[in-house]
Design a protein around this motif. Structure first.
Motif, PDB file in Angstrom:
ATOM      1  N   LEU A  35     -51.116 -10.752  58.831  1.00 16.07           N
ATOM      2  CA  LEU A  35     -50.837 -11.189  57.466  1.00 16.07           C
ATOM      3  C   LEU A  35     -51.784 -10.510  56.483  1.00 16.07           C
ATOM      4  O   LEU A  35     -51.369 -10.079  55.403  1.00 16.07           O
ATOM      5  N   LEU A  36     -53.044 -10.372  56.859  1.00 19.36           N
ATOM      6  CA  LEU A  36     -54.023  -9.710  55.998  1.00 19.36           C
ATOM      7  C   LEU A  36     -53.639  -8.248  55.758  1.00 19.36           C
ATOM      8  O   LEU A  36     -53.763  -7.743  54.634  1.00 19.36           O
ATOM      9  N   LEU A  37     -53.145  -7.582  56.772  1.00 18.51           N
ATOM     10  CA  LEU A  37     -52.698  -6.187  56.617  1.00 18.51           C
ATOM     11  C   LEU A  37     -51.489  -6.104  55.683  1.00 18.51           C
ATOM     12  O   LEU A  37     -51.406  -5.207  54.842  1.00 18.51           O
ATOM     13  N   LYS A  38     -50.555  -7.055  55.805  1.00 16.49           N
ATOM     14  CA  LYS A  38     -49.390  -7.070  54.912  1.00 16.49           C
ATOM     15  C   LYS A  38     -49.813  -7.337  53.472  1.00 16.49           C
ATOM     16  O   LYS A  38     -49.278  -6.740  52.539  1.00 16.49           O
ATOM     17  N   LEU A  39     -50.775  -8.228  53.293  1.00 15.21           N
ATOM     18  CA  LEU A  39     -51.265  -8.514  51.946  1.00 15.21           C
ATOM     19  C   LEU A  39     -51.980  -7.302  51.346  1.00 15.21           C
ATOM     20  O   LEU A  39     -51.921  -7.079  50.135  1.00 15.21           O
ATOM     21  N   THR A  40     -52.631  -6.511  52.187  1.00 15.95           N
ATOM     22  CA  THR A  40     -53.288  -5.289  51.717  1.00 15.95           C
ATOM     23  C   THR A  40     -52.254  -4.315  51.168  1.00 15.95           C
ATOM     24  O   THR A  40     -52.431  -3.742  50.086  1.00 15.95           O
ATOM     25  N   VAL A  41     -51.153  -4.153  51.885  1.00 17.82           N
ATOM     26  CA  VAL A  41     -50.080  -3.263  51.437  1.00 17.82           C
ATOM     27  C   VAL A  41     -49.436  -3.814  50.156  1.00 17.82           C
ATOM     28  O   VAL A  41     -49.160  -3.061  49.213  1.00 17.82           O
ATOM     29  N   ALA A  42     -49.220  -5.121  50.100  1.00 14.42           N
ATOM     30  CA  ALA A  42     -48.621  -5.728  48.902  1.00 14.42           C
ATOM     31  C   ALA A  42     -49.531  -5.547  47.689  1.00 14.42           C
ATOM     32  O   ALA A  42     -49.055  -5.246  46.590  1.00 14.42           O
ATOM     33  N   SER A  43     -50.825  -5.700  47.887  1.00  9.36           N
ATOM     34  CA  SER A  43     -51.775  -5.518  46.781  1.00  9.36           C
ATOM     35  C   SER A  43     -51.739  -4.078  46.283  1.00  9.36           C
ATOM     36  O   SER A  43     -51.768  -3.830  45.071  1.00  9.36           O
ATOM     37  N   VAL A  48     -49.966  -0.065  42.192  1.00  9.49           N
ATOM     38  CA  VAL A  48     -49.206   1.118  41.775  1.00  9.49           C
ATOM     39  C   VAL A  48     -48.191   0.734  40.697  1.00  9.49           C
ATOM     40  O   VAL A  48     -48.045   1.444  39.693  1.00  9.49           O
ATOM     41  N   LEU A  49     -47.520  -0.392  40.874  1.00 11.89           N
ATOM     42  CA  LEU A  49     -46.560  -0.851  39.867  1.00 11.89           C
ATOM     43  C   LEU A  49     -47.245  -1.086  38.530  1.00 11.89           C
ATOM     44  O   LEU A  49     -46.740  -0.675  37.483  1.00 11.89           O
ATOM     45  N   GLY A  50     -48.408  -1.714  38.553  1.00 12.83           N
ATOM     46  CA  GLY A  50     -49.169  -1.930  37.324  1.00 12.83           C
ATOM     47  C   GLY A  50     -49.581  -0.626  36.672  1.00 12.83           C
ATOM     48  O   GLY A  50     -49.547  -0.493  35.445  1.00 12.83           O
ATOM     49  N   SER A  51     -49.956   0.354  37.482  1.00 14.35           N
ATOM     50  CA  SER A  51     -50.322   1.665  36.936  1.00 14.35           C
ATOM     51  C   SER A  51     -49.127   2.349  36.283  1.00 14.35           C
ATOM     52  O   SER A  51     -49.258   2.965  35.226  1.00 14.35           O
ATOM     53  N   LEU A  52     -47.972   2.249  36.918  1.00 11.97           N
ATOM     54  CA  LEU A  52     -46.772   2.877  36.353  1.00 11.97           C
ATOM     55  C   LEU A  52     -46.364   2.209  35.042  1.00 11.97           C
ATOM     56  O   LEU A  52     -45.985   2.895  34.086  1.00 11.97           O
ATOM     57  N   ILE A  53     -46.458   0.892  34.989  1.00 14.77           N
ATOM     58  CA  ILE A  53     -46.141   0.190  33.741  1.00 14.77           C
ATOM     59  C   ILE A  53     -47.161   0.551  32.675  1.00 14.77           C
ATOM     60  O   ILE A  53     -46.811   0.773  31.512  1.00 14.77           O
ATOM     61  N   GLY A  54     -48.428   0.630  33.055  1.00 12.28           N
ATOM     62  CA  GLY A  54     -49.470   1.044  32.111  1.00 12.28           C
ATOM     63  C   GLY A  54     -49.240   2.453  31.600  1.00 12.28           C
ATOM     64  O   GLY A  54     -49.444   2.744  30.419  1.00 12.28           O
ATOM     65  N   GLY A  89     -56.784   5.932  48.211  1.00 10.46           N
ATOM     66  CA  GLY A  89     -57.890   6.216  49.125  1.00 10.46           C
ATOM     67  C   GLY A  89     -58.727   4.986  49.420  1.00 10.46           C
ATOM     68  O   GLY A  89     -59.131   4.748  50.562  1.00 10.46           O
ATOM     69  N   LEU A  90     -58.976   4.171  48.409  1.00 15.85           N
ATOM     70  CA  LEU A  90     -59.762   2.950  48.615  1.00 15.85           C
ATOM     71  C   LEU A  90     -59.001   1.941  49.472  1.00 15.85           C
ATOM     72  O   LEU A  90     -59.580   1.291  50.349  1.00 15.85           O
ATOM     73  N   TYR A  91     -57.703   1.799  49.224  1.00 16.84           N
ATOM     74  CA  TYR A  91     -56.910   0.899  50.055  1.00 16.84           C
ATOM     75  C   TYR A  91     -56.832   1.408  51.488  1.00 16.84           C
ATOM     76  O   TYR A  91     -56.890   0.621  52.435  1.00 16.84           O
ATOM     77  N   ALA A  92     -56.719   2.716  51.677  1.00 17.77           N
ATOM     78  CA  ALA A  92     -56.688   3.284  53.031  1.00 17.77           C
ATOM     79  C   ALA A  92     -58.017   3.066  53.742  1.00 17.77           C
ATOM     80  O   ALA A  92     -58.052   2.850  54.952  1.00 17.77           O
ATOM     81  N   LEU A  93     -59.099   3.108  52.982  1.00 17.53           N
ATOM     82  CA  LEU A  93     -60.435   2.883  53.548  1.00 17.53           C
ATOM     83  C   LEU A  93     -60.564   1.473  54.118  1.00 17.53           C
ATOM     84  O   LEU A  93     -61.341   1.246  55.033  1.00 17.53           O
ATOM     85  N   VAL A  94     -59.786   0.543  53.615  1.00 15.29           N
ATOM     86  CA  VAL A  94     -59.794  -0.823  54.145  1.00 15.29           C
ATOM     87  C   VAL A  94     -58.685  -0.999  55.181  1.00 15.29           C
ATOM     88  O   VAL A  94     -58.919  -1.526  56.273  1.00 15.29           O
ATOM     89  N   TYR A  95     -57.478  -0.538  54.874  1.00 12.59           N
ATOM     90  CA  TYR A  95     -56.312  -0.833  55.715  1.00 12.59           C
ATOM     91  C   TYR A  95     -56.430  -0.254  57.132  1.00 12.59           C
ATOM     92  O   TYR A  95     -56.271  -0.989  58.113  1.00 12.59           O
ATOM     93  N   TRP A 106     -63.351  -5.288  57.141  1.00 13.71           N
ATOM     94  CA  TRP A 106     -63.118  -6.647  56.655  1.00 13.71           C
ATOM     95  C   TRP A 106     -64.111  -6.977  55.532  1.00 13.71           C
ATOM     96  O   TRP A 106     -63.721  -7.501  54.492  1.00 13.71           O
ATOM     97  N   ILE A 107     -65.368  -6.625  55.736  1.00 15.32           N
ATOM     98  CA  ILE A 107     -66.396  -6.870  54.715  1.00 15.32           C
ATOM     99  C   ILE A 107     -66.088  -6.057  53.459  1.00 15.32           C
ATOM    100  O   ILE A 107     -66.158  -6.563  52.343  1.00 15.32           O
ATOM    101  N   LEU A 108     -65.751  -4.784  53.644  1.00 17.44           N
ATOM    102  CA  LEU A 108     -65.418  -3.935  52.504  1.00 17.44           C
ATOM    103  C   LEU A 108     -64.190  -4.473  51.769  1.00 17.44           C
ATOM    104  O   LEU A 108     -64.135  -4.464  50.535  1.00 17.44           O
ATOM    105  N   GLY A 109     -63.205  -4.971  52.508  1.00 10.26           N
ATOM    106  CA  GLY A 109     -62.017  -5.552  51.901  1.00 10.26           C
ATOM    107  C   GLY A 109     -62.346  -6.783  51.068  1.00 10.26           C
ATOM    108  O   GLY A 109     -61.785  -6.979  49.983  1.00 10.26           O
TER     109      GLY A 109
END
Length: 175
Positions: A35-43, A48-54, A89-95, A106-109
């Protein structure tokens, strides 16, 4: 390098048949970790969606703003692409290390999710406190609440990420 430089430790001793570390096995991923991995992808997707709208909002504002010759749409697009790349890159560093059940990921996340919650709250407060740009009238002004939707969803996902991250099922899967 492993978290345990002298070999894995368990109640049964390193490498004994009853231990989860026998023959180099890692404990299976728990439902909480999945579930934590799925939430990482959702975040990341909401980020990305927020960046595109911005990007879309800032492009429209720049087009309507007089006397801004050096900040064209290309500059804003390049900034958005660079920002999304750094964010990826930051999300990949955690995922990816978290998928391999590394405790440092986990700590970095937790650190990144905490910063994301704080940053999102500050952005929402600033968005609501700063008066609307005059160029954002009519249809654009009516769409202003839609700019808050990805931020609100990301805030919820990041808070849920933090709640799930401290569950015992996540800690049990980490090595």
């Amino acid at each position: 390098m492993s978290q345990y430089p002298y070999g894995p430790h368990s109640a049964h001793g390193p490498g004994t048949p009853g231990s989860p570390w026998a023959a180099g096995r890692i404990p299976p991923a728990t439902p909480d970790l999945r579930l934590l991995l799925k939430l990482t992808v959702a975040s990341f997707a909401l980020s990305v969606l927020g960046s595109l709208i911005g990007y879309a909002a800032s492009s429209e504002q720049l087009a309507a703003a007089p006397g801004v010759p050096f900040l064209g749409t290309g500059f804003v697009l390049a900034s958005a692409v660079l920002g999304i790349g750094i964010n990826a890159g930051l999300y990949a560093l955690v995922y990816f290390p978290l998928r391999e059940q590394r405790q440092w990921a986990w700590i970095l996340g937790i650190v990144f999710a905490s910063l994301a919650v704080l940053g999102t709250l500050v952005n929402v407060v600033l968005f609501l406190a700063v008066p609307a740009v005059p160029a954002m009238s009519g249809v654009q002004g009516a769409m202003q609440p839609l700019y808050l939707l990805p931020a609100a969803l990301k805030l919820v996902v990041d808070v849920v990420w933090l709640v799930v991250a401290v569950r015992p099922g996540v800690r049990a899967a980490l090595r």
